[in-house]
Scaffold this motif. Structure first.
Motif, mmCIF file in Angstrom:
data_model
loop_
_atom_site.group_PDB
_atom_site.id
_atom_site.type_symbol
_atom_site.label_atom_id
_atom_site.label_comp_id
_atom_site.label_asym_id
_atom_site.label_seq_id
_atom_site.Cartn_x
_atom_site.Cartn_y
_atom_site.Cartn_z
ATOM 1 N N GLY A 116 -29.066 13.856 -13.833
ATOM 2 C CA GLY A 116 -30.330 13.222 -14.176
ATOM 3 C C GLY A 116 -31.388 13.484 -13.117
ATOM 4 O O GLY A 116 -32.567 13.707 -13.432
ATOM 5 N N THR A 117 -30.979 13.480 -11.878
ATOM 6 C CA THR A 117 -31.902 13.765 -10.771
ATOM 7 C C THR A 117 -32.590 15.103 -10.971
ATOM 8 O O THR A 117 -33.815 15.227 -10.865
ATOM 9 N N TYR A 143 -35.938 3.795 -11.374
ATOM 10 C CA TYR A 143 -35.204 4.797 -10.593
ATOM 11 C C TYR A 143 -35.185 6.097 -11.377
ATOM 12 O O TYR A 143 -34.955 6.106 -12.587
ATOM 13 N N GLU A 205 -39.180 4.616 -17.027
ATOM 14 C CA GLU A 205 -37.991 4.283 -17.817
ATOM 15 C C GLU A 205 -38.533 3.397 -18.939
ATOM 16 O O GLU A 205 -38.989 2.276 -18.669
ATOM 17 N N ASN A 210 -32.754 -0.033 -13.943
ATOM 18 C CA ASN A 210 -32.302 0.161 -12.573
ATOM 19 C C ASN A 210 -32.851 -0.896 -11.611
ATOM 20 O O ASN A 210 -32.759 -0.747 -10.389
ATOM 21 N N ASP A 238 -38.213 8.799 -18.927
ATOM 22 C CA ASP A 238 -36.914 9.042 -18.317
ATOM 23 C C ASP A 238 -35.892 8.260 -19.133
ATOM 24 O O ASP A 238 -35.728 7.050 -18.970
ATOM 25 N N VAL A 240 -32.652 8.817 -19.198
ATOM 26 C CA VAL A 240 -31.309 9.119 -18.688
ATOM 27 C C VAL A 240 -30.326 8.003 -19.083
ATOM 28 O O VAL A 240 -29.187 8.273 -19.436
ATOM 29 N N ILE A 241 -30.788 6.762 -19.075
ATOM 30 C CA ILE A 241 -29.921 5.666 -19.548
ATOM 31 C C ILE A 241 -30.132 5.385 -21.036
ATOM 32 O O ILE A 241 -29.181 5.261 -21.797
ATOM 33 N N LYS A 266 -26.403 11.231 -18.206
ATOM 34 C CA LYS A 266 -25.399 10.245 -18.626
ATOM 35 C C LYS A 266 -24.792 10.557 -20.011
ATOM 36 O O LYS A 266 -23.978 11.465 -20.089
#
Ligand code: PLP
Length: 437
Positions: A116-117, A143, A205, A210, A238, A240-241, A266
């Motif tokens: 994800g970074t 995050y 997000e 986060n 973002d 990612v989650i 993820k």
């Protein structure tokens, strides 16, 4: 019993910083020894001492189907027999890119990376290349991985300056990152007014997860969509989650807001290391070898990782009712917490993500999240851990539900959570001594 975990932790500390390969795993915030995990199946993880626990961390999100899903494991085993990496294109990458575009239509063109970074770092580079602007806006408490430019905190002089939030990050690397407040349109508006032609992108997000789970207030995401368009900046979600977790199409489908760029991680790797970033063709064709934005990766699109990702997405796609099941389980837990807590905690939940904040304040941003009593959380965590319920070892993380969580295990979890919450409301300080075995 955690003797073996304790031994392993001592051994780990000799050759690994803090004994862990990612900081939150060290259990520092809850004052316990991390459990070293030996295996996992379904909703259970089993540690090195043989303790079997119901897992609500789910590897911090990837485990939406639970652990060791038979279909995913079978495909991965098959793929392994054909070699682990080639450094050349494969059909699996085409299939995964097609699946991503089908489930998240705004990601017409996407690039695979390994975390994800990396996805976020690359998406920001693309946004800068596309807009020919340098500054980005991020939100306090969100995050986006550990790349230099995103490890920032707001400086003391209002919101106009930001400073590194980690040693080893030169101030020059963070000076282009502006920090706004989540759920606070005025803070974003002010940054655009001060930098009308310099902001390449706003990254957010869409559901913050986060700082604990914090939902966007009604209109906040629409506001971000509008202000970025107005000033010619890109909007980066973002996910990612939230990607494939809030719904099959992520937060953007859930809230009906289309960002310009999206980052994934993820779940998209089904438990293997994958990140992805993407958007419309016009923007993504900035990326080399078609465009001038350089980005590469030796193991990007790895055949084993793509196999796990494809199979996971296929299972989700075949059975979209999974999202109702997940939400029903989360709601059951929330109900039990609220009833037991009698107003002494604040709970945020959406879909299969939830956080119990040990504060009476409604949590809607970083500031209110910080009003939580982390020592009460630590006591709650320990009470659960000692009774076989494995939740995040930090107040500022989500509790993740998976499709593998059985009704019986949810029931058992609710019972133990209820005891922990009741105990924490009925007991005077220092109640944590009484909570911990
Ligand atoms: C986990 C996470 C990242 C970083 O992903 P890694 O795979 O850990 O590098 C980025 N953004 C969000 C929203 C995350 O939750």
């Amino acid at each position: 019993m955690e003797n073996r975990s304790k031994e392993l932790f001592e051994a780990a500390k000799r050759h690994i910083p803090g004994g862990v390969n990612s900081p939150v795993r060290a259990f520092g915030a809850v004052g316990r020894t991390p459990r070293f995990i030996a295996s996992a199946y379904g909703d259970r993880i089993i540690d090195a001492d043989g303790n079997e626990m119901i897992d609500y961390v789910c590897s911090w999100g990837p485990g939406i189907l639970g652990h060791a899903h038979p279909r995913v494991i079978k495909q991965v085993q098959k793929a392994c027999e054909n070699g682990l990496t080639y450094g050349a294109p494969t059909e699996k990458e085409v299939i995964l890119a097609e699946l991503i575009a089908e489930l998240i239509p705004s990601m017409e063109v996407s690039r695979l990376v390994s975390s994800g970074t990396e996805a976020v770092m690359s998406a920001i580079r693309v946004a800068r290349g596309y807009t020919k602007r340098d500054k980005i806006v991020k939100f306090k408490g969100c995050y986006h991985g550990h790349s230099d430019g995103l490890l920032v905190k707001a400086g003391s002089a209002a919101l106009t300056t930001s400073v590194p939030d980690s040693a080893g990050v030169p101030a020059d690397y963070t000076k282009h990152t502006l920090v706004a407040l989540y759920n606070n349109p005025d803070s974003v508006e002010a940054l655009f007014q001060q930098n009308p032609k310099e902001i390449a992108a706003v990254i957010v997000e869409p559901v913050a997860a986060n700082m604990g789970v914090v939902l966007p207030e009604p209109g906040f995401l629409e506001f971000l969509r509008n202000i970025t368009t107005k000033y010619g900046a890109l909007l980066i979600f973002d996910e990612v989650i939230t990607g494939f977790r809030l719904s099959l199409g992520g937060a953007q489908e859930y809230y009906h807001i289309t960002p310009d760029l999206t980052t994934l991680g993820k779940i998209v790797g089904g438990g293997m290391p994958i990140g992805a970033y993407g958007g419309k063709r016009e923007i993504m064709e900035m990326v080399s070898p078609v465009g001038a934005v350089y980005q590469a990766g030796t193991l990007s699109g790895n055949p084993i990782a793509t196999t796990a990702g494809i199979e996971t997405l296929r299972i989700l796609k075949e059975d979209p009712t999974i999202y109702q099941r997940l939400e029903a389980k989360a709601e059951k837990i929330v109900h039990v917490v609220l009833e037991a807590a009698e107003g002494s905690v604040s709970v945020n939940q959406i879909g299969s993500l939830l956080s119990v904040f040990f504060t009476k304040e409604k949590v809607k941003d970083y500031h209110s999240a910080l009003s939580s009593d982390t020592s009460r959380y630590a006591a709650y965590f320990s009470y659960l851990l000692d009774r076989g319920i494995y939740i995040a070892p930090s107040q500022f993380e989500a509790m993740f539900l998976s499709d593998a969580h059985t009704e019986e295990d949810i029931e058992q979890t609710c019972q133990i959570i209820k005891e922990a919450i009741v105990l924490s409301t009925k007991t005077d300080a220092p109640f944590q001594d009484k909570l911990i075995n």
